[in-house]
Design a protein around this motif. Structure first.
Motif, mmCIF file in Angstrom:
data_model
loop_
_atom_site.group_PDB
_atom_site.id
_atom_site.type_symbol
_atom_site.label_atom_id
_atom_site.label_comp_id
_atom_site.label_asym_id
_atom_site.label_seq_id
_atom_site.Cartn_x
_atom_site.Cartn_y
_atom_site.Cartn_z
ATOM 1 N N PRO A 169 59.903 57.790 15.979
ATOM 2 C CA PRO A 169 59.350 58.264 17.253
ATOM 3 C C PRO A 169 59.105 59.766 17.265
ATOM 4 N N HIS A 170 58.018 60.154 17.929
ATOM 5 C CA HIS A 170 57.728 61.584 18.089
ATOM 6 C C HIS A 170 58.559 62.090 19.274
ATOM 7 N N VAL A 171 59.523 62.979 19.000
ATOM 8 C CA VAL A 171 60.451 63.398 20.059
ATOM 9 C C VAL A 171 59.929 64.579 20.876
ATOM 10 N N LYS A 172 58.705 65.036 20.562
ATOM 11 C CA LYS A 172 58.113 66.087 21.409
ATOM 12 C C LYS A 172 57.913 65.586 22.835
ATOM 13 N N THR A 173 57.872 64.273 23.038
ATOM 14 C CA THR A 173 57.686 63.737 24.386
ATOM 15 C C THR A 173 58.898 64.054 25.262
ATOM 16 N N ILE A 199 58.157 66.808 10.136
ATOM 17 C CA ILE A 199 57.411 67.821 10.907
ATOM 18 C C ILE A 199 55.938 67.478 10.698
ATOM 19 N N ALA A 200 55.354 66.826 11.708
ATOM 20 C CA ALA A 200 53.995 66.266 11.562
ATOM 21 C C ALA A 200 52.958 67.333 11.880
ATOM 22 N N ASN A 201 53.052 68.417 11.146
ATOM 23 C CA ASN A 201 52.221 69.568 11.462
ATOM 24 C C ASN A 201 52.187 70.470 10.236
ATOM 25 N N GLY A 203 39.738 65.460 13.895
ATOM 26 C CA GLY A 203 39.132 66.769 13.640
ATOM 27 C C GLY A 203 40.050 67.928 13.990
ATOM 28 N N ARG A 204 41.366 67.690 14.025
ATOM 29 C CA ARG A 204 42.324 68.737 14.425
ATOM 30 C C ARG A 204 42.984 69.364 13.205
ATOM 31 N N THR A 205 43.677 68.578 12.448
ATOM 32 C CA THR A 205 44.237 69.022 11.168
ATOM 33 C C THR A 205 43.953 67.897 10.171
ATOM 34 N N ALA A 228 48.412 60.171 8.872
ATOM 35 C CA ALA A 228 47.135 60.218 9.594
ATOM 36 C C ALA A 228 47.419 59.948 11.058
ATOM 37 N N TYR A 229 46.900 60.793 11.940
ATOM 38 C CA TYR A 229 47.103 60.559 13.374
ATOM 39 C C TYR A 229 45.739 60.297 14.022
ATOM 40 N N GLU A 230 45.608 59.084 14.564
ATOM 41 C CA GLU A 230 44.312 58.651 15.096
ATOM 42 C C GLU A 230 44.219 58.910 16.607
ATOM 43 N N ALA A 288 51.540 56.864 10.504
ATOM 44 C CA ALA A 288 50.384 57.006 11.407
ATOM 45 C C ALA A 288 50.765 56.446 12.769
ATOM 46 N N GLY A 289 49.850 56.565 13.725
ATOM 47 C CA GLY A 289 50.011 55.829 14.982
ATOM 48 C C GLY A 289 50.581 56.608 16.137
ATOM 49 N N GLY A 290 50.033 56.332 17.321
ATOM 50 C CA GLY A 290 50.560 56.849 18.579
ATOM 51 C C GLY A 290 50.713 55.679 19.544
ATOM 52 N N THR A 291 51.137 55.964 20.757
ATOM 53 C CA THR A 291 51.393 54.896 21.743
ATOM 54 C C THR A 291 50.171 53.991 22.001
ATOM 55 N N PRO A 292 48.969 54.549 22.152
ATOM 56 C CA PRO A 292 47.848 53.649 22.492
ATOM 57 C C PRO A 292 47.395 52.756 21.344
ATOM 58 N N THR A 293 47.794 53.085 20.116
ATOM 59 C CA THR A 293 47.277 52.336 18.954
ATOM 60 C C THR A 293 48.383 51.672 18.129
ATOM 61 N N ILE A 344 55.289 54.028 12.006
ATOM 62 C CA ILE A 344 54.506 54.524 13.146
ATOM 63 C C ILE A 344 55.283 55.646 13.828
ATOM 64 N N GLN A 345 54.556 56.545 14.485
ATOM 65 C CA GLN A 345 55.193 57.728 15.068
ATOM 66 C C GLN A 345 54.778 57.939 16.545
ATOM 67 N N PRO A 346 54.947 56.913 17.400
ATOM 68 C CA PRO A 346 54.556 57.065 18.809
ATOM 69 C C PRO A 346 55.559 57.906 19.596
ATOM 70 N N GLY A 347 55.072 58.576 20.637
ATOM 71 C CA GLY A 347 55.963 59.423 21.436
ATOM 72 C C GLY A 347 56.026 59.009 22.898
ATOM 73 N N THR A 348 54.858 58.931 23.532
ATOM 74 C CA THR A 348 54.789 58.802 24.991
ATOM 75 C C THR A 348 55.387 57.512 25.535
ATOM 76 N N TYR A 349 55.456 56.458 24.695
ATOM 77 C CA TYR A 349 55.902 55.152 25.193
ATOM 78 C C TYR A 349 57.250 55.194 25.902
ATOM 79 N N HIS A 365 47.876 58.701 32.573
ATOM 80 C CA HIS A 365 46.749 58.593 31.628
ATOM 81 C C HIS A 365 46.887 57.336 30.764
ATOM 82 N N TYR A 366 48.110 57.098 30.288
ATOM 83 C CA TYR A 366 48.323 55.988 29.346
ATOM 84 C C TYR A 366 48.597 54.643 30.040
ATOM 85 N N ALA A 367 49.034 54.690 31.295
ATOM 86 C CA ALA A 367 49.459 53.434 31.957
ATOM 87 C C ALA A 367 48.405 52.315 31.885
HETATM 88 C C1 LIG Z 1 50.837 63.858 14.881
HETATM 89 C C2 LIG Z 1 51.175 63.044 16.082
HETATM 90 N N1 LIG Z 1 51.796 61.862 15.907
HETATM 91 C C3 LIG Z 1 52.134 61.080 16.942
HETATM 92 C C4 LIG Z 1 51.870 61.467 18.237
HETATM 93 C C5 LIG Z 1 52.364 60.582 19.354
HETATM 94 O O1 LIG Z 1 51.373 60.185 20.190
HETATM 95 P P1 LIG Z 1 51.653 59.478 21.595
HETATM 96 O O2 LIG Z 1 52.327 60.460 22.459
HETATM 97 O O3 LIG Z 1 50.298 59.099 22.031
HETATM 98 O O4 LIG Z 1 52.501 58.319 21.303
HETATM 99 C C6 LIG Z 1 51.214 62.686 18.471
HETATM 100 C C7 LIG Z 1 50.883 63.108 19.826
HETATM 101 O O5 LIG Z 1 50.279 64.094 20.122
HETATM 102 C C8 LIG Z 1 50.860 63.503 17.369
HETATM 103 O O6 LIG Z 1 50.262 64.675 17.536
#
Ligand SMILES: Cc1ncc(COP(=O)(O)O)c(C=O)c1O
Length: 357
Positions: free
Chosen positions: A41-45, A84-86, A141-143, A171-173, A215-220, A233-238, A244-246
């Protein structure tokens, strides 16, 4: 939320409904288990070690962060296996990251030769090794480097770098997040994942062994997580969701709201709340639990002016708002108030709040 409970809370406040949070965490963890895919999980959420621990307990295999300073907070709180996905390119940050890598498994994304050379040089200087994912741009088209040969070229360079371990691809779609029609979102996600897996095959044909395809975020998540060859997968917002996502992923609950108070009644059917741009990130305007009856009209630094119909409001009333974009909203607060069965049961620190370096 019960009115008596609302009145115990000083506003504006971030309110977590614990049962809904647990439901969301379990839903994603079960999806990962059923599809034999790792969950990172992406903990930036949430930026909150307590919630990160809940995700690990439910079955997550590691965590994803965006910043070295977030990694530092989570490492200090006992977390390991941190992606560190950056791209981390400045020397000062690379050195801090290497400090973490002495005692933790740290994985970092790269998309340029210069960065790879700097990471290798500094890893040698500090006698540490770093784990590397080649970041592939699948359309955001970000990184990220282009899939196919450009990615392979970077992979070869990492493989030749004595202090770097080539672990795989990332890869983050994110450009697909707001495709409303499910079937289209699925088709477009599969196209992106094919680019990644084709690239993986190029690596393997050259004998470059890779074990992580992230790869992967909440919507995908549903499509990325089922695509053959993707390992995590690395979803955060879920965990919390937002308005926006609801409509995109309605299977998750709105687990976090902002409680706000009516502080003035400037004119007929208009009220002013104590929730301005310092307490809700304005990626659009917030909605409200009684969404068709209350509408945000104008938000300034400390205030939100609303119009309302079919309900009565008076000064001191407290109402729940649903932010448009939860991650940057959480970053504005010091703590979450946790409620369960109409009781306040805890307060959790947002320890990585403001960690942008
Ligand atoms: C690299 C990366 N992975 C995963 C996510 C998680 O996406 P989401 O919050 O849509 O689940 C993000 C969100 O910005 C992201 O930048």
């Amino acid at each position: 939320m019960d009115e008596k409970l609302k009145n115990k809370i000083s506003t504006p406040a971030l309110i977590i409904d614990k049962k809904k949070l647990e439901y969301n965490i379990k839903l994603m963890a079960n999806f990962a288990k059923e599809n034999s895919i790792n969950l990172r999980p992406h903990v930036k959420t949430h930026k909150c070690p307590t919630i990160g621990q809940m995700q690990l307990k439910a079955g997550a295999n590691g965590i994803t962060v965006a910043k070295v300073s977030e990694a530092e907070v989570f490492a200090k709180n006992g977390f390991d296996n941190i992606l560190i996905a950056n791209e981390i390119v400045s020397e000062e940050k690379i050195v801090r990251m290497l400090g973490l890598a002495k005692s933790k498994t740290i994985i970092v994304a790269v998309d340029s030769e210069k960065n790879i050379k700097d990471l290798d040089r500094l890893s040698q200087k500090y006698n540490t090794e770093l784990n590397i994912l080649i970041d592939i741009d699948v359309g955001l088209g970000r990184t990220g480097v282009k899939p196919g040969k450009p990615a392979l070229q970077l992979g070869r360079l990492v493989d030749k770098s004595p202090f770097l371990n080539l672990k795989g691809l990332m890869a983050y779609e994110g450009h697909l997040s707001f495709i409303k029609e499910e079937e289209n979102r699925k088709i477009e996600t599969n196209k992106c994942m094919k680019l990644v897996i084709d690239t993986k095959e190029l690596f393997e044909n050259e004998g470059l062994d890779i074990s992580i395809i992230s790869a992967g975020g909440t919507p995908t998540y549903k499509y990325t997580g089922k695509y053959p060859g993707i390992t995590e997968i690395q979803p955060g917002t879920y965990v919390f969701m937002d308005h926006h996502y609801a409509p995109i992923v309605p299977e998750f609950e709105i687990a976090l709201t902002i409680l706000t108070t009516v502080i003035s009644m400037p004119s007929k059917r208009m009220a002013t709340l104590d929730m301005g741009s310092k307490s809700v990130y304005l990626d659009g305007y917030p909605k409200f639990i009684e969404s068709n009856k209350i509408k945000a009209q104008l938000i300034t630094e400390e205030h939100c002016q609303i119009s309302y119909k079919e309900i009565e409001l008076k000064i001191g009333n407290k109402i729940q708002a649903i932010p448009p974009h939860i991650c940057p909203t959480v970053n504005l607060y010091d703590f979450f108030t946790i409620i369960e069965n109409d009781e306040i049961i805890d307060r959790w620190e947002i320890s990585a709040r403001g960690k942008i370096l």
